[in-house]
Design a protein around this motif. Structure first.
Motif, PDB file in Angstrom:
ATOM      1  N   GLN A  64       0.795  -1.222   0.000  1.00  0.00           N
ATOM      2  CA  GLN A  64       0.000   0.000   0.000  1.00  0.00           C
ATOM      3  C   GLN A  64       0.833   1.281   0.000  1.00  0.00           C
ATOM      4  O   GLN A  64       0.633   2.145  -0.817  1.00  0.00           O
ATOM      5  CB  GLN A  64      -0.946   0.010   1.215  1.00  0.00           C
ATOM      6  N   ALA A  65       1.757   1.425   0.924  1.00  0.00           N
ATOM      7  CA  ALA A  65       2.445   2.705   1.141  1.00  0.00           C
ATOM      8  C   ALA A  65       3.684   2.829   0.251  1.00  0.00           C
ATOM      9  O   ALA A  65       4.677   2.161   0.468  1.00  0.00           O
ATOM     10  CB  ALA A  65       2.836   2.857   2.595  1.00  0.00           C
ATOM     11  N   GLN A  66       3.603   3.679  -0.738  1.00  0.00           N
ATOM     12  CA  GLN A  66       4.755   4.027  -1.571  1.00  0.00           C
ATOM     13  C   GLN A  66       4.907   5.540  -1.478  1.00  0.00           C
ATOM     14  O   GLN A  66       3.968   6.266  -1.751  1.00  0.00           O
ATOM     15  CB  GLN A  66       4.532   3.620  -3.031  1.00  0.00           C
ATOM     16  N   GLU A  67       6.087   6.006  -1.107  1.00  0.00           N
ATOM     17  CA  GLU A  67       6.285   7.441  -0.913  1.00  0.00           C
ATOM     18  C   GLU A  67       6.710   8.173  -2.175  1.00  0.00           C
ATOM     19  O   GLU A  67       6.239   9.259  -2.452  1.00  0.00           O
ATOM     20  CB  GLU A  67       7.320   7.679   0.188  1.00  0.00           C
ATOM     21  N   LEU A  68       7.622   7.583  -2.930  1.00  0.00           N
ATOM     22  CA  LEU A  68       8.180   8.284  -4.079  1.00  0.00           C
ATOM     23  C   LEU A  68       7.274   8.165  -5.296  1.00  0.00           C
ATOM     24  O   LEU A  68       6.707   7.106  -5.563  1.00  0.00           O
ATOM     25  CB  LEU A  68       9.567   7.733  -4.419  1.00  0.00           C
ATOM     26  N   ILE A  69       7.183   9.246  -6.048  1.00  0.00           N
ATOM     27  CA  ILE A  69       6.388   9.242  -7.278  1.00  0.00           C
ATOM     28  C   ILE A  69       6.911   8.188  -8.241  1.00  0.00           C
ATOM     29  O   ILE A  69       6.132   7.506  -8.903  1.00  0.00           O
ATOM     30  CB  ILE A  69       6.397  10.643  -7.933  1.00  0.00           C
ATOM     31  N   SER A  70       8.211   8.021  -8.301  1.00  0.00           N
ATOM     32  CA  SER A  70       8.801   7.037  -9.213  1.00  0.00           C
ATOM     33  C   SER A  70       8.348   5.619  -8.883  1.00  0.00           C
ATOM     34  O   SER A  70       8.281   4.760  -9.764  1.00  0.00           O
ATOM     35  CB  SER A  70      10.324   7.123  -9.201  1.00  0.00           C
ATOM     36  N   ASP A  71       8.011   5.355  -7.622  1.00  0.00           N
ATOM     37  CA  ASP A  71       7.528   4.029  -7.215  1.00  0.00           C
ATOM     38  C   ASP A  71       6.019   3.885  -7.392  1.00  0.00           C
ATOM     39  O   ASP A  71       5.510   2.777  -7.516  1.00  0.00           O
ATOM     40  CB  ASP A  71       7.871   3.758  -5.747  1.00  0.00           C
ATOM     41  N   ARG A  72       5.274   4.980  -7.375  1.00  0.00           N
ATOM     42  CA  ARG A  72       3.809   4.922  -7.501  1.00  0.00           C
ATOM     43  C   ARG A  72       3.348   5.023  -8.945  1.00  0.00           C
ATOM     44  O   ARG A  72       2.205   4.755  -9.255  1.00  0.00           O
ATOM     45  CB  ARG A  72       3.184   6.071  -6.705  1.00  0.00           C
ATOM     46  N   VAL A  89      22.235  12.770 -12.526  1.00  0.00           N
ATOM     47  CA  VAL A  89      21.388  11.581 -12.525  1.00  0.00           C
ATOM     48  C   VAL A  89      20.447  11.613 -13.718  1.00  0.00           C
ATOM     49  O   VAL A  89      20.061  12.681 -14.198  1.00  0.00           O
ATOM     50  CB  VAL A  89      20.570  11.421 -11.228  1.00  0.00           C
ATOM     51  N   GLU A  90      20.129  10.411 -14.187  1.00  0.00           N
ATOM     52  CA  GLU A  90      19.204  10.273 -15.294  1.00  0.00           C
ATOM     53  C   GLU A  90      18.203   9.180 -14.926  1.00  0.00           C
ATOM     54  O   GLU A  90      18.572   8.185 -14.297  1.00  0.00           O
ATOM     55  CB  GLU A  90      19.956   9.922 -16.569  1.00  0.00           C
ATOM     56  N   ALA A  91      16.954   9.376 -15.317  1.00  0.00           N
ATOM     57  CA  ALA A  91      15.918   8.381 -15.046  1.00  0.00           C
ATOM     58  C   ALA A  91      16.031   7.241 -16.044  1.00  0.00           C
ATOM     59  O   ALA A  91      16.334   7.449 -17.213  1.00  0.00           O
ATOM     60  CB  ALA A  91      14.541   9.025 -15.141  1.00  0.00           C
ATOM     61  N   GLU A  92      15.785   6.037 -15.557  1.00  0.00           N
ATOM     62  CA  GLU A  92      15.783   4.845 -16.409  1.00  0.00           C
ATOM     63  C   GLU A  92      14.457   4.120 -16.153  1.00  0.00           C
ATOM     64  O   GLU A  92      14.158   3.740 -15.009  1.00  0.00           O
ATOM     65  CB  GLU A  92      16.962   3.951 -16.030  1.00  0.00           C
ATOM     66  N   ALA A  96      16.822  12.363 -19.356  1.00  0.00           N
ATOM     67  CA  ALA A  96      15.570  11.740 -18.900  1.00  0.00           C
ATOM     68  C   ALA A  96      15.392  12.050 -17.419  1.00  0.00           C
ATOM     69  O   ALA A  96      16.286  11.805 -16.614  1.00  0.00           O
ATOM     70  CB  ALA A  96      15.605  10.245 -19.148  1.00  0.00           C
ATOM     71  N   VAL A  97      14.221  12.605 -17.052  1.00  0.00           N
ATOM     72  CA  VAL A  97      13.959  12.977 -15.662  1.00  0.00           C
ATOM     73  C   VAL A  97      12.896  12.109 -15.014  1.00  0.00           C
ATOM     74  O   VAL A  97      12.664  12.189 -13.816  1.00  0.00           O
ATOM     75  CB  VAL A  97      13.589  14.477 -15.547  1.00  0.00           C
ATOM     76  N   GLY A  98      12.216  11.306 -15.780  1.00  0.00           N
ATOM     77  CA  GLY A  98      11.174  10.419 -15.271  1.00  0.00           C
ATOM     78  C   GLY A  98      10.649   9.593 -16.425  1.00  0.00           C
ATOM     79  O   GLY A  98      11.189   9.640 -17.543  1.00  0.00           O
TER      80      GLY A  98
END
Length: 169
Positions: A68-76, A97-100, A157-159
């Protein structure tokens, strides 16, 4: 004798030539000069707190969605991503950093269970950033190597986001 219009016209022609010259820095001055230029003219985004472990391979984290609990936007996100540290020593900042994207498809819910769907694609969201490139100066009279800092735009890439898969018609 030149009148005021001719002087003004001559000055306007000279200003771009004079201001196009960029200063050359030796190795010891380069880092400080780059730091000053970046902070004053090209502010950089902060590094994310959590980054991928070097050498780890990406995998689509469908199981995370059972929790249920995901804090980061990248995980949700339905198109999750991780941040990977990149290095290029010819540029400032040299590390960024670059998003993958972690999934080729997107995570959808089927019968209240998360599954990866290939009907959708995870694609990177790209942002143009300014880096300073280290360019060697031409020193005809000086034997010491010097460099100038040339601003360049780089897509980073940022997301990731979820899009419909392309279909051939």
């Amino acid at each position: 004798m030149m009148d005021m219009k001719q002087i003004l016209f001559f000055a306007l022609l000279l200003v771009p030539v004079y201001t196009c010259k960029s200063r050359c820095y030796n190795e010891t001055e380069l880092d400080d000069a780059a730091g000053r230029k970046l902070s004053k003219h090209y502010p950089q985004p902060p590094l994310p707190l959590r980054r991928a472990t070097p050498g780890s391979s990406p995998s689509c984290p469908v199981e995370l969605y059972r929790q249920q609990a995901q804090e980061l936007i990248s995980d949700r996100s339905l198109s999750p991503w991780r941040h990977v540290l990149k290095t290029n020593t010819a540029r400032y900042p040299s590390t960024y950093v670059e998003a993958e994207c972690l999934c080729p498809g997107c995570i959808v819910f089927k019968d209240n269970a998360p599954v990866e769907s290939q009907n959708f694609n995870s694609v990177p969201i790209v942002q143009s950033r300014v880096f300073l490139e280290k360019v060697r100066c031409e020193n005809k009279e000086n034997t010491n190597t010097t460099y100038r800092l040339k601003p360049i735009r780089v897509d980073v890439a940022v997301g990731c986001t979820c899009v419909r898969a392309r279909t051939s018609s």
